[in-house]
Design a protein around this motif. Structure first.
Motif, mmCIF file in Angstrom:
data_model
loop_
_atom_site.group_PDB
_atom_site.id
_atom_site.type_symbol
_atom_site.label_atom_id
_atom_site.label_comp_id
_atom_site.label_asym_id
_atom_site.label_seq_id
_atom_site.Cartn_x
_atom_site.Cartn_y
_atom_site.Cartn_z
ATOM 1 N N GLN A 174 0.828 -1.218 0.000
ATOM 2 C CA GLN A 174 0.000 0.000 0.000
ATOM 3 C C GLN A 174 0.854 1.257 0.000
ATOM 4 O O GLN A 174 0.570 2.222 -0.706
ATOM 5 C CB GLN A 174 -0.924 -0.001 1.215
ATOM 6 C CG GLN A 174 -2.164 -0.845 1.008
ATOM 7 C CD GLN A 174 -3.078 -0.788 2.223
ATOM 8 O OE1 GLN A 174 -3.136 0.220 2.911
ATOM 9 N NE2 GLN A 174 -3.771 -1.881 2.488
ATOM 10 N N GLN A 175 1.932 1.201 0.804
ATOM 11 C CA GLN A 175 2.848 2.363 0.828
ATOM 12 C C GLN A 175 3.463 2.573 -0.557
ATOM 13 O O GLN A 175 3.616 3.690 -1.026
ATOM 14 C CB GLN A 175 3.985 2.137 1.823
ATOM 15 C CG GLN A 175 3.581 2.224 3.277
ATOM 16 C CD GLN A 175 4.764 1.873 4.178
ATOM 17 O OE1 GLN A 175 5.919 2.138 3.859
ATOM 18 N NE2 GLN A 175 4.482 1.245 5.309
ATOM 19 N N LEU A 176 3.817 1.451 -1.172
ATOM 20 C CA LEU A 176 4.401 1.527 -2.522
ATOM 21 C C LEU A 176 3.411 2.186 -3.474
ATOM 22 O O LEU A 176 3.768 3.087 -4.235
ATOM 23 C CB LEU A 176 4.776 0.112 -3.005
ATOM 24 C CG LEU A 176 5.104 -0.051 -4.496
ATOM 25 C CD1 LEU A 176 6.336 0.769 -4.876
ATOM 26 C CD2 LEU A 176 5.350 -1.523 -4.853
ATOM 27 N N TRP A 177 2.161 1.748 -3.398
ATOM 28 C CA TRP A 177 1.162 2.284 -4.328
ATOM 29 C C TRP A 177 0.969 3.789 -4.146
ATOM 30 O O TRP A 177 0.806 4.538 -5.108
ATOM 31 C CB TRP A 177 -0.178 1.548 -4.187
ATOM 32 C CG TRP A 177 -1.148 2.067 -5.195
ATOM 33 C CD1 TRP A 177 -2.221 2.866 -4.967
ATOM 34 C CD2 TRP A 177 -1.079 1.876 -6.619
ATOM 35 N NE1 TRP A 177 -2.845 3.184 -6.150
ATOM 36 C CE2 TRP A 177 -2.150 2.595 -7.183
ATOM 37 C CE3 TRP A 177 -0.202 1.182 -7.466
ATOM 38 C CZ2 TRP A 177 -2.387 2.632 -8.554
ATOM 39 C CZ3 TRP A 177 -0.441 1.215 -8.833
ATOM 40 C CH2 TRP A 177 -1.511 1.926 -9.363
ATOM 41 N N GLN A 178 1.075 4.218 -2.885
ATOM 42 C CA GLN A 178 0.931 5.650 -2.626
ATOM 43 C C GLN A 178 1.977 6.470 -3.383
ATOM 44 O O GLN A 178 1.673 7.508 -3.953
ATOM 45 C CB GLN A 178 1.091 5.931 -1.135
ATOM 46 C CG GLN A 178 -0.238 6.109 -0.435
ATOM 47 C CD GLN A 178 -0.050 6.273 1.050
ATOM 48 O OE1 GLN A 178 1.025 6.644 1.501
ATOM 49 N NE2 GLN A 178 -1.090 5.987 1.798
ATOM 50 N N VAL A 179 3.208 5.980 -3.384
ATOM 51 C CA VAL A 179 4.269 6.706 -4.099
ATOM 52 C C VAL A 179 4.048 6.595 -5.607
ATOM 53 O O VAL A 179 4.170 7.576 -6.340
ATOM 54 C CB VAL A 179 5.674 6.150 -3.755
ATOM 55 C CG1 VAL A 179 6.755 7.088 -4.277
ATOM 56 C CG2 VAL A 179 5.843 5.940 -2.265
ATOM 57 N N VAL A 180 3.706 5.395 -6.052
ATOM 58 C CA VAL A 180 3.532 5.162 -7.486
ATOM 59 C C VAL A 180 2.398 6.019 -8.041
ATOM 60 O O VAL A 180 2.470 6.536 -9.154
ATOM 61 C CB VAL A 180 3.249 3.661 -7.745
ATOM 62 C CG1 VAL A 180 2.812 3.431 -9.175
ATOM 63 C CG2 VAL A 180 4.483 2.836 -7.431
ATOM 64 N N ASP A 181 1.387 6.172 -7.239
ATOM 65 C CA ASP A 181 0.189 6.886 -7.659
ATOM 66 C C ASP A 181 0.429 8.397 -7.758
ATOM 67 O O ASP A 181 -0.353 9.113 -8.363
ATOM 68 C CB ASP A 181 -0.936 6.593 -6.652
ATOM 69 C CG ASP A 181 -2.292 6.700 -7.303
ATOM 70 O OD1 ASP A 181 -2.346 6.561 -8.546
ATOM 71 O OD2 ASP A 181 -3.275 6.925 -6.590
ATOM 72 N N SER A 182 1.523 8.849 -7.166
ATOM 73 C CA SER A 182 1.820 10.286 -7.228
ATOM 74 C C SER A 182 2.355 10.633 -8.621
ATOM 75 O O SER A 182 2.860 9.780 -9.335
ATOM 76 C CB SER A 182 2.860 10.653 -6.167
ATOM 77 O OG SER A 182 4.109 10.057 -6.500
ATOM 78 N N GLU A 183 2.248 11.887 -8.963
ATOM 79 C CA GLU A 183 2.676 12.321 -10.291
ATOM 80 C C GLU A 183 4.211 12.267 -10.420
ATOM 81 O O GLU A 183 4.912 12.528 -9.445
ATOM 82 C CB GLU A 183 2.198 13.747 -10.510
ATOM 83 C CG GLU A 183 1.867 14.034 -11.953
ATOM 84 C CD GLU A 183 1.181 15.389 -12.050
ATOM 85 O OE1 GLU A 183 1.751 16.273 -12.680
ATOM 86 O OE2 GLU A 183 0.092 15.547 -11.449
ATOM 87 N N ILE A 184 4.695 11.962 -11.603
ATOM 88 C CA ILE A 184 6.147 11.958 -11.821
ATOM 89 C C ILE A 184 6.625 13.410 -11.855
ATOM 90 O O ILE A 184 6.159 14.199 -12.676
ATOM 91 C CB ILE A 184 6.519 11.244 -13.141
ATOM 92 C CG1 ILE A 184 6.020 9.791 -13.104
ATOM 93 C CG2 ILE A 184 8.023 11.294 -13.383
ATOM 94 C CD1 ILE A 184 6.387 8.969 -14.326
ATOM 95 N N PRO A 185 7.534 13.791 -10.950
ATOM 96 C CA PRO A 185 7.982 15.194 -10.915
ATOM 97 C C PRO A 185 8.753 15.546 -12.182
ATOM 98 O O PRO A 185 9.328 14.664 -12.820
ATOM 99 C CB PRO A 185 8.919 15.249 -9.700
ATOM 100 C CG PRO A 185 8.856 13.920 -9.046
ATOM 101 C CD PRO A 185 8.244 12.957 -9.981
ATOM 102 N N SER A 186 8.759 16.832 -12.506
ATOM 103 C CA SER A 186 9.444 17.206 -13.751
ATOM 104 C C SER A 186 10.948 17.377 -13.521
ATOM 105 O O SER A 186 11.739 17.144 -14.419
ATOM 106 C CB SER A 186 8.836 18.487 -14.315
ATOM 107 O OG SER A 186 8.873 19.476 -13.311
#
Ligand code: ASP
Ligand code: MG
Length: 450
Positions: free
Chosen positions: A93-105
Motif C-alpha cells: 500500500q505504501q508503494l502504491w501511494q508513491v507510485v500513484d503520485s505524479e512523476i515530478p518534472s
C-alpha cells in the motif's frame, strides 16, 4: 565474543519460496552471529524501475499487480502466511501511494521518487526472509537498513558515509552478539535529508560489505547462483572452472573488468578492514566456492579472464599535442566537467584513445557522449567514436613479467583486429579491445591456451 559474519543473498537466491528456504538453511549452518542482507526477489527491481517510470495508470496497475502477486505467492508458503501477507500488504500500500503520485518534472526529484519506489523490492524480500527464518527462530526480525546505512543524496548511485554508518551499527552488533536473528536490506540507505537512497544496480553486495566493515565482521559470505568466481564466464567457455581462492587485488580487477559475481565497489570495504569474502551457491552450498582474501596460498601468473561488452572508444587526435604540455589535463578537465568516467587510456604523441565507463558515467541518466562535450572537444581536436567493442582482461599476478602471455593474446586474437591494448599500469591485468562479434571466440582460444 564470537566473530560476526554477514551473509548476503542475491536476487536469484530470493527468487521463490524454495530458494529462500535454502538460504535459511545456509544461515542455520553457521555458528557465528550473522547479519543477513538480502536483495530484492529476482526480477523485482527491474519491474519497480519500470513502475517508477510508467506514465499510464493501466501500465502502473499491471506492473504493481505483477510485483504484488510475486511477493504474495512466496508469502503463502510461510507457516504464518496470514501475518506475513498482512505485513506485505502494508508495504504494498505504501508503494502504491508513491507510485500513484505524479512523476515530478525535475530530474533530481524524479530520481528521488524512483529510489523510494525501488527500495520496496528489498523491503518486501527482507520481510519474506524473516518469515521463513521464523520456522527456526520465532523471534527472527527485520531491521530497516535505512536506520543504519547513511549515504549522500546522489539518488540512484549514492555514496555511503562510512563513519556515521559504523557508529549507527554499534547497537546492531550488540543485538547480534546477544543472539538476535536479524535480516536487513541490501542496496538501500538514507541521505541526510531523510530520503531513501540506493547504491546503484547490484548494490546489495556493496551494502553487505559496508555492514561487514561497520560491524568489524570476520567474514562476508556472498551467496549467489554460481559456485564461486570462475576462470572466465561459463556462458562463453564450457571449460571455465570455479576458483578456490583469489586475492583481493585479483578479485577487484575481475569485478571491475566485467565478472558479474561481485559488485566492483564491494571489495573496497573488505580490503580496508581485512574481511575475507566467500562466494558460494546458496542452493548448492556443498559445491564449495571461492575465498577472496589478502593472502591466498597460491599466486599464479594467470588467474582468470574477464569480458566487458558494449564498450565505447573515444579517440582524440590533435597536432596541438605535439610537444605540448597540459594537453591531457585540458582533455580530462572537459570529461570531468561532463561527469564522464574513463576506464582505459592509451596515448601516442598526437592522439589519445580512451574507453568510457558506461555505468559510472550514466548514473544520472545522462548521455555517455553529451553533444556539448563533443563540441568542446572538437574545438581543438579531431574526435572519433567507435562502438560495438568488447574489452577482454587477463587477470593475474606479475603479468608484466610474464613474457609468455603477450604472444598468446596475439595468437588467440588473430586474425581479428585488436583495437587497443593496455598493459603496465597494474601488475594484475592485461586488457585489450576487440569487436563484440570476435570476443567470445578469442576468449575461448585464450582460455584454452592459458
Ligand atoms: N536489487 C538491486 C538490483 O537488482 C540490488 C541488488 O540486487 O544487488 O540491482
Ligand atoms: Mg542482484
Amino acid at each position: 565474543m564470537t566473530p560476526i559474519h554477514v551473509a548476503k543473498f542475491g536476487g536469484t537466491s530470493m527468487a521463490d519460496a524454495d530458494a529462500i528456504q535454502a538460504c535459511v538453511q545456509v544461515v542455520e549452518q553457521t555458528q557465528n552471529p550473522t547479519l543477513v542482507v538480502v536483495s530484492a526477489c529476482a526480477g523485482v527491481t527491474n519491474l519497480l524501475i519500470r513502475l517508477a517510470d510508467s506514465q499510464t495508470s493501466v501500465e502502473k496497475q499491471r506492473l504493481f499487480t505483477e510485483i504484488k502477486d510475486k511477493h504474495n505467492g512466496i508469502a503463502r508458503a510461510t507457516t504464518a502466511a496470514e501475518v506475513c501477507l498482512q505485513q506485505l500488504d502494508e508495504l504494498h500500500q505504501q508503494l502504491w501511494q508513491v507510485v500513484d503520485s505524479e512523476i515530478p518534472s525535475s530530474l533530481a526529484e524524479r530520481a528521488r521518487r524512483r529510489d523510494q519506489i525501488v527500495s520496496f523490492g528489498e523491503r518486501c524480500s527482507s520481510l519474506l526472509f524473516s518469515f521463513f527464518w521464523r520456522h527456526h527462530h520465532d523471534d527472527a526480525s527485520v531491521v530497516d537498513a535505512r536506520s543504519f546505512l547513511q549515504t549522500n543524496d546522489r539518488y540512484g548511485q549514492a555514496e555511503p558515509d562510512f563513519v556515521q554508518t559504523a557508529n549507527l551499527c554499534k547497537a546492531l552488533g550488540e543485538r547480534l552478539q546477544a543472539g538476535e536473528k536479524l535480516v536487513t536490506q541490501g542496496f538501500i540507505g538514507t541521505c541526510p535529508q531523510g530520503y531513501t537512497t540506493t547504491l546503484g544496480r547490484g548494490g546489495s553486495d556493496y551494502s553487505a560489505a559496508l555492514f561487514a566493515a561497520a560491524l568489524q565482521a570476520e567474514r562476508l559470505n556472498i551467496w549467489t547462483d554460481v559456485a564461486g568466481i570462475y576462470t572466465t564466464d561459463p556462458r562463453v567457455c564450457d571449460d571455465a572452472r570455479p576458483l578456490q581462492e583469489i586475492s583481493f587485488a585479483e578479485a577487484a580487477e575481475l569485478a571491475t573488468f566485467g565478472a558479474k559475481v561481485l559488485h566492483p565497489k564491494s571489495l573496497k570495504p573488505a580490503i580496508e578492514h581485512g574481511i575475507d569474502v566467500f562466494v558460494g551457491h546458496s542452493r548448492k552450498p556443498q559445491l564449495g566456492g571461492t575465498l577472496v582474501s589478502a593472502k591466498p596460498q597460491q599466486r599464479p601468473s594467470i588467474r582468470a579472464i574477464a569480458l566487458r561488452r558494449n564498450q565505447t572508444l573515444l579517440t582524440v587526435n590533435s597536432v596541438d599535442m605535439l610537444h605540448a604540455t597540459g594537453f591531457l589535463a585540458r582533455l580530462f578537465d572537459i570529461l570531468a566537467r561532463y561527469d564522464i568516467s574513463v576506464d582505459l587510456v592509451t596515448t601516442s604523441e598526437v592522439s589519445i584513445a580512451l574507453t568510457l565507463d558506461e555505468e559510472g558515467s550514466q548514473a544520472n541518466g545522462q548521455s555517455l557522449l553529451p553533444a556539448a562535450m563533443l563540441e568542446e572537444l572538437s574545438a581543438f581536436a579531431k574526435v572519433n567514436i567507435e562502438q560495438g567493442l568488447t574489452l577482454v582482461a587477463v587477470i593475474g599476478n606479475d603479468i608484466g613479467h610474464f613474457g609468455d602471455i603477450s604472444p598468446k593474446v596475439l595468437e588467440s586474437a588473430s586474425p581479428a583486429t585488436i583495437r587497443m591494448i593496455c598493459q603496465g599500469a597494474s601488475r594484475h591485468n592485461l586488457c585489450f579491445l576487440v569487436a563484440d562479434d570476435d570476443a567470445d571466440n578469442i576468449v575461448k582460444k585464450l582460455h584454452a591456451k592459458l
